[in-house]
Design an enzyme around this catalytic site. Structure first.
Site, PDB file in Angstrom:
ATOM      1  CG  ASP A   1       2.665  -2.770  -2.749  1.00 15.46           C
ATOM      2  OD1 ASP A   1       3.039  -2.858  -1.565  1.00 15.46           O
ATOM      3  OD2 ASP A   1       3.256  -2.086  -3.602  1.00 15.46           O
TER       4      ASP A   1
ATOM      5  CG  ASP B   1       3.759  -2.766   2.234  1.00 11.23           C
ATOM      6  OD1 ASP B   1       4.782  -2.392   2.848  1.00 11.23           O
ATOM      7  OD2 ASP B   1       3.544  -2.484   1.044  1.00 11.23           O
TER       8      ASP B   1
ATOM      9  CG  ASP C   1       5.521   3.046   0.892  1.00  9.73           C
ATOM     10  OD1 ASP C   1       5.013   4.152   1.147  1.00  9.73           O
ATOM     11  OD2 ASP C   1       6.656   2.710   1.280  1.00  9.73           O
TER      12      ASP C   1
END
Length: 174
Positions: free
Chosen positions: A134, A7, A9
């Site tokens: 996250d 990922d 961000d």
């Protein structure tokens, strides 16, 4: 060759720090990351302020200058020597972000290339051996091995293997 999906961000990019800066700027607040980690009450107040004014996520330019997580560039480069690496982002939620994220990746991770970049709405269709993310919502339906990258918003989650730094990613995979 095994495949790792990563990922952007709050995994490659330190997006939370930029969000904190924007909330402070727009609402004349003085939040900082360290204090938010220490106080649940302060974190709750921050999230309320964030929900009140988070339009900046849809504004042009937000995703262009986010800081890179420490050691991310070096570790991702090393991962590419042993794994097939894809960058996977739910960028379609923020239409302005797609072009900006491509520019950001080209600036900080030029060795990845557009052929190994996937923008999607949901990550449940991503097929890889590992997903480093996250957000639990992306890990819960993942069919490979999910790895939770620590972020301010996921510290209460204990159901996944967790990494908190790119040095820990390196220790896990290299």
């Amino acid at each position: 060759m095994k495949r790792i999906a990563i990922d952007m961000d709050d995994v490659l990019a330190d997006t939370s720090l930029k969000i904190i800066d924007q909330v402070n700027l727009r609402l004349n607040k003085n939040y900082n990351h360290a204090d938010l980690l220490e106080s649940d009450a302060l974190k709750l107040a921050f999230y309320q302020d964030y929900q009140f004014d988070n339009q900046f996520l849809w504004e042009p330019g937000f995703f262009l200058d986010i800081a890179v997580k420490e050691d991310a560039v070096e570790v991702v480069k090393q991962l590419q020597e042993k794994y097939e690496v894809f960058i996977v982002s739910a960028a379609t939620e923020f239409p302005e972000s797609m072009k900006e994220k491509l520019i950001w990746l080209e600036e900080h991770f030029p060795f990845i290339g557009w052929q190994h970049t996937v923008f999607c709405g949901h990550k449940h269709m991503i097929q890889a051996d590992f997903l480093i993310d996250d957000h639990e919502k992306n890990l819960v339906s993942f069919t490979g091995k999910p790895i939770l990258y620590s972020a301010l918003h996921n510290l209460h989650i204990h159901d996944y293997e967790r990494v908190s730094t790119w040095k820990e990613v390196s220790q896990l995979f290299l």
